[in-house]
Motif scaffolding. Structure first.
Motif, PDB file in Angstrom:
ATOM      1  N   UNK A  20       1.674  -1.193 -13.057  1.00 57.84           N
ATOM      2  CA  UNK A  20       1.820  -1.859 -14.404  1.00 57.84           C
ATOM      3  C   UNK A  20       2.825  -3.249 -14.015  1.00 57.84           C
ATOM      4  N   UNK A  21       3.384  -2.931 -12.892  1.00 58.71           N
ATOM      5  CA  UNK A  21       4.450  -4.401 -12.722  1.00 58.71           C
ATOM      6  C   UNK A  21       3.358  -5.384 -12.031  1.00 58.71           C
ATOM      7  N   UNK A  22       2.276  -5.251 -11.364  1.00 59.51           N
ATOM      8  CA  UNK A  22       1.597  -6.005 -10.907  1.00 59.51           C
ATOM      9  C   UNK A  22       2.179  -6.702  -9.656  1.00 59.51           C
ATOM     10  N   UNK A  23       3.231  -6.334  -9.313  1.00 61.16           N
ATOM     11  CA  UNK A  23       4.105  -7.081  -8.181  1.00 61.16           C
ATOM     12  C   UNK A  23       3.681  -6.486  -6.783  1.00 61.16           C
ATOM     13  N   UNK A  24       3.461  -5.084  -6.966  1.00 61.47           N
ATOM     14  CA  UNK A  24       3.192  -4.377  -5.520  1.00 61.47           C
ATOM     15  C   UNK A  24       1.998  -3.638  -5.750  1.00 61.47           C
ATOM     16  N   UNK A  25       1.568  -3.471  -4.559  1.00 59.68           N
ATOM     17  CA  UNK A  25       0.160  -2.459  -4.568  1.00 59.68           C
ATOM     18  C   UNK A  25       0.450  -1.263  -3.896  1.00 59.68           C
ATOM     19  N   UNK A  26       0.134  -0.094  -4.542  1.00 57.34           N
ATOM     20  CA  UNK A  26       0.240   1.293  -3.714  1.00 57.34           C
ATOM     21  C   UNK A  26      -0.838   1.654  -3.142  1.00 57.34           C
ATOM     22  N   UNK A  27      -0.596   2.130  -1.934  1.00 60.37           N
ATOM     23  CA  UNK A  27      -1.729   2.177  -0.824  1.00 60.37           C
ATOM     24  C   UNK A  27      -1.693   3.846  -0.462  1.00 60.37           C
ATOM     25  N   UNK A  28      -0.582   4.522  -0.816  1.00 54.44           N
ATOM     26  CA  UNK A  28      -0.662   6.003  -0.653  1.00 54.44           C
ATOM     27  C   UNK A  28       0.373   6.720  -1.339  1.00 54.44           C
ATOM     28  N   UNK A  29       0.189   7.853  -1.459  1.00 56.74           N
ATOM     29  CA  UNK A  29       1.087   8.669  -2.315  1.00 56.74           C
ATOM     30  C   UNK A  29       1.023  10.300  -1.570  1.00 56.74           C
ATOM     31  N   UNK A  30       2.184  10.574  -1.293  1.00 53.50           N
ATOM     32  CA  UNK A  30       2.302  11.916  -0.310  1.00 53.50           C
ATOM     33  C   UNK A  30       3.293  12.957  -0.943  1.00 53.50           C
ATOM     34  N   UNK A  31       2.893  14.201  -0.888  1.00 52.84           N
ATOM     35  CA  UNK A  31       4.032  15.168  -1.417  1.00 52.84           C
ATOM     36  C   UNK A  31       4.879  15.654  -0.057  1.00 52.84           C
ATOM     37  N   UNK A  32       4.675  15.249   1.194  1.00 51.13           N
ATOM     38  CA  UNK A  32       5.503  15.661   2.035  1.00 51.13           C
ATOM     39  C   UNK A  32       5.245  14.810   3.280  1.00 51.13           C
ATOM     40  N   UNK A  33       6.043  15.064   4.247  1.00 55.49           N
ATOM     41  CA  UNK A  33       6.111  13.949   5.303  1.00 55.49           C
ATOM     42  C   UNK A  33       5.504  14.424   6.613  1.00 55.49           C
ATOM     43  N   UNK A  34       4.813  15.721   6.679  1.00 55.78           N
ATOM     44  CA  UNK A  34       4.324  16.347   7.848  1.00 55.78           C
ATOM     45  C   UNK A  34       3.160  15.480   8.709  1.00 55.78           C
ATOM     46  N   UNK A  35       2.768  14.466   7.750  1.00 54.19           N
ATOM     47  CA  UNK A  35       1.642  13.904   8.674  1.00 54.19           C
ATOM     48  C   UNK A  35       2.188  12.248   8.522  1.00 54.19           C
ATOM     49  N   UNK A  36       3.329  11.938   8.596  1.00 59.39           N
ATOM     50  CA  UNK A  36       3.897  10.666   8.194  1.00 59.39           C
ATOM     51  C   UNK A  36       3.336   9.488   9.240  1.00 59.39           C
ATOM     52  N   UNK A  37       3.128   9.982  10.425  1.00 61.89           N
ATOM     53  CA  UNK A  37       2.584   8.868  11.406  1.00 61.89           C
ATOM     54  C   UNK A  37       1.228   8.482  11.092  1.00 61.89           C
TER      55      UNK A  37
END
Length: 116
Positions: A20-37
């Motif tokens: 909604x802000x229009x200023x940022x683009x979300x390219x991913x959303x994750x529930x944990x960091x197990x595959x962060x790389x």
């Protein structure tokens, strides 16, 4: 930008705020960091919003991995902890800043802009 947070509804709320802000683009959303790389390699974010306390690998450890492998990616810690020790550890690990999860939405957007 990507988000790592184990709270599904909070992650969805932040995603909606960013869209909604229009200023940022979300390219991913994750529930944990197990595959962060792979998550970072595949999405190529400029900024990561990172929860401190998550299952598996905590956010502080994930920041270390990000900083060592993707030095240009900025990390903003997003936490319920108003705990100097955890916040200091996150900054020491390489986070560019932090904001509490109960902050006003416009303050979150401002904090993201600051690390961007």
């Amino acid at each position: 930008m990507i988000i790592f947070d184990d709270n599904d509804s909070l992650r969805d709320s932040v995603a909606m705020l960013l869209k909604e802000s229009g200023d940022f683009t979300l390219v991913g959303s994750y529930a944990d960091c197990l595959d962060v790389m792979n998550n970072i390699r595949n999405t190529k974010p400029d900024v990561v919003i990172m929860d401190i306390d998550m299952p598996g690998m905590n956010g502080i450890e994930a920041v270390k991995v990000i900083r060592n492998n993707f030095p240009t990616v900025q990390v903003l810690m997003f936490t319920v902890f108003d705990d100097d020790e955890k916040v200091f550890a996150a900054i020491k690990a390489g986070a560019g800043g932090y904001i509490l999860k109960n902050a006003e939405p416009q303050n979150l957007l401002h904090a993201i802009s600051e690390v961007y």
